[in-house]
Each structure stands twice: as structure tokens, then as C-alpha cells.
Design an enzyme around this catalytic site. Structure first.
Site, PDB file in Angstrom:
ATOM      1  N   ASP A  53     -10.298   2.350  -6.111  1.00  0.00           N
ATOM      2  CA  ASP A  53     -10.375   2.818  -4.834  1.00  0.00           C
ATOM      3  C   ASP A  53     -11.801   3.537  -4.902  1.00  0.00           C
ATOM      4  OD1 ASP A  53      -7.747   2.169  -4.522  1.00  0.00           O
ATOM      5  OD2 ASP A  53      -7.063   4.150  -5.022  1.00  0.00           O
ATOM      6  N   GLU A  59      -4.639   0.043   5.404  1.00  0.00           N
ATOM      7  CA  GLU A  59      -5.158   1.372   4.805  1.00  0.00           C
ATOM      8  C   GLU A  59      -6.621   1.163   4.549  1.00  0.00           C
ATOM      9  OE1 GLU A  59      -2.905   1.604   1.288  1.00  0.00           O
ATOM     10  OE2 GLU A  59      -3.684  -0.292   0.307  1.00  0.00           O
TER      11      GLU A  59
END
Length: 320
Positions: free
Chosen positions: A15, A221
Site C-alpha cells: 500500500d 477501497e
């Protein structure tokens, strides 16, 4: 650079949120660990416990690991699971925004501060008032800072409607509008919202909101916002169909019109990214699970050049 490059091989990092400070790229990833927790749809196996910050002076150069910048043990309100974070800079202070479950297992967004981009960061005593869900992304324009956030399933976004918690939350019916990411402008203090959060609506080619059943295109997301040639590009993960997609609009709040796929599925369940311009070129930072042999909770961050066509569309990058 035309081929993706892995950035570190001594730790599993995912991420990656990339930003340029002081002429360098700084990267703020999640720190994957072997938790020993079985995989499930709530993501309990993603049991991250600290953050490291990385920097690089050139896109092909050495990557510096600045060490542990924040540990869950030092956060007064902590429960578990330090997921994807992001960063902002204002008036000499760096603000790290992070999702973390509190002691009742509800995701909130916390803040930690430092006078250096690499930290270490000191956490505030409580999460942001009114915060919920995961994946904060900070976008700055004209001195104003906006937070995009939200994630389905383990990210708990389905437990809320219009910013308020509901009983027994679930996703809408497949023919209903998809649950959107949220946006809120930050107050000048940078530690609270200046307004109630609003929906980030993504429209199809006919101007209708994407539906909950449109798993190839709907938001799941991993919000990210950047600008290119005056247009606002909202990019995100589709989650269970494992794509990075994007939509464009005329202001930070949208609505945004779906445009296409940035990155096709990679090895591993999740896909999560950031986009940054550095020395005249754009780059996509992302991750996959190839080095861990496909363990989706042990991911490795990568970078590759991002290109646009003459009309400003992002050229699709093949993940596999």
C-alpha cells in the site's frame, strides 16, 4: 523506466503512498508481517503493527529505510491492525493519517505528527472525531487539504450510510448504487474535519452511478487523488475483482466519470497504489505478492512509469 521495479527486499511492505518532499520521494507503506491468522474476508490476516518510511533521490536509485516511524504499542487508543496510511505537510509539521481498530474493533482514523518527513511520529491521544473506515488519502490544493477514505468488507464501510453508523450494515442490492468512498476537507488545524464527509459518486458513460453489482468498476477501497492537465483523477481498487481503476472530474468532490483500468490484477488478493509526479514523469507505486510466493498478506512494493495518451487517458499497465 518501462519495467516495474521492486523497491526493498529486506521486508514486506504494501500500500505505498508516495509523496515528494524536499526534492526526494518519500514512501509511506503498510508493514506486512506473518501474523499466523487464517485468511478471511474481514482481512484479519493483515495484522500490521508498525510503519516504516522510505526515501529515494532518484526513481532508479538507492532506497533508504528510515526505520520504524510509529508503533501500535505507542498509540494510546490502539486495538489492532495498522492498515494503509497517508501523509500531509503544513507549516513545518508532517501529519501521518492512519486507520486503526480501536479497542472495540471499530476502524477509526488516527493522526501522528513529526517535524521531519521520515519521522519518528508522535500519535495524538485519540482518533479523529467522526472518523470511520480505512485508507485515508490526503490531497492538497491551494492550501486546502482533503481526505478521501473508505473501504468495504474488512474496511467496514458497509456499516455506514451518509457518514452515520447503521445496524447490521451490508452492501446494497446489486442493482442499487454502489457504496461510495468519502471525502471531507480538513480543518486548518489538520487534526479534525472541517465539514461532514460527502460521497464520491462514480458515474458510468451514461451519467448513472455505478451499481453495487458492477464489481469490475465499482469502488471497493484504496482511494487516491491526483491532477493532470487540470483534470482530477480519482483512482481506487475494485477489491474482489483485483483491478486499479480511475474516474475523472472537474473538482475534488466529483462527481467522477469512470474512464478505465490503470492496473490489471497482480499476484495476491489486494491491489493498492499511489501516483506521483517526479522530475517531469508520473509513476505508479503499487505492490504484489510474487516475492512471498503468492502469500497475499506478505506483499512487496514496486514502482513503474505511468503514461497518458494524447486525450489524457491513462495507459493500462499489465499486472501479471
Amino acid at each position: 523506466m518501462k519495467e516495474p521495479r521492486y523497491l526493498v527486499d529486506h521486508a514486506y511492505m504494501a500500500d505505498p503512498s508516495a509523496h515528494v518532499f524536499n526534492g526526494k520521494i518519500y514512501i509511506y507503506p503498510s508493514h506486512d508481517v506473518e501474523s499466523g491468522i487464517p485468511e478471511n474476508d474481514n482481512g484479519d490476516h493483515f495484522d500490521m503493527r508498525d510503519y516504516h518510511v522510505f526515501s529515494m533521490e532518484s526513481i532508479d536509485g538507492e532506497v533508504t529505510d528510515h526505520g520504524k516511524a510509529l508503533d501500535v504499542k505507542d498509540i494510546p487508543w490502539a486495538g489492532r491492525q495498522l492498515w494503509d496510511c497517508d501523509i500531509a505537510h503544513k507549516d513545518g509539521t508532517y501529519y501521518l493519517y492512519f486507520p486503526l481498530k480501536d479497542q472495540t474493533d471499530i476502524f477509526r482514523i488516527g493522526i501522528a505528527t513529526s517535524d521531519k518527513p521520515e519521522g519518528p511520529f508522535k500519535p495524538l491521544d485519540a482518533p479523529m472525531k467522526g472518523s470511520f473506515s480505512i485508507d485515508p488519502c490526503i490531497f492538497e490544493e491551494d492550501g486546502k487539504h482533503y481526505m478521501y477514505f473508505g473501504g468495504l468488507w474488512g474496511g467496514q464501510l458497509q456499516r455506514y450510510r451518509d457518514g452515520k453508523a447503521i445496524e447490521c450494515g451490508s452492501e446494497p442490492a446489486e442493482d442499487q448504487p454502489a457504496l461510495p468512498a468519502r471525502i471531507a476537507r480538513l480543518a486548518d488545524s489538520m487534526i479534525e474535519f472541517a465539514e461532514p464527509s460527502k460521497a464520491i459518486v462514480i458515474l458510468d458513460e451514461d451519467g448513472k452511478p455505478l451499481t453495487a453489482g458492477d464489481h469490475d468498476r465499482r469502488f471497493f477501497e484504496a482511494s487516491w487523488m491526483h491532477k493532470y492537465n487540470g483534470k482530477y483523477y480519482f483512482s481506487y481498487s475494485t477489491g474482489n475483482t483485483h483491478r486499479l481503476c480511475y474516474a475523472t472530474g472537474d473538482n475534488p468532490y466529483g462527481p467522477f466519470t469512470y474512464q478505465g483500468v490503470i492496473l490489471t490484477p497482480v499476484v495476491g488478493w489486494t491491489t493498492h497504489h499511489s501516483i506521483v509526479e517526479f522530475k517531469g514523469k508520473s509513476y505508479l507505486f503499487f505492490h504484489d505478492s510474487v516475492p512471498s510466493g503468492g502469500k497475499t498478506w506478505l506483499r512487496s512494493m514496486k514502482v513503474v512509469e505511468l503514461e497518458y495518451d494524447a486525450e489524457g487517458k491513462i495507459k493500462t499497465i499489465e499486472g501479471q
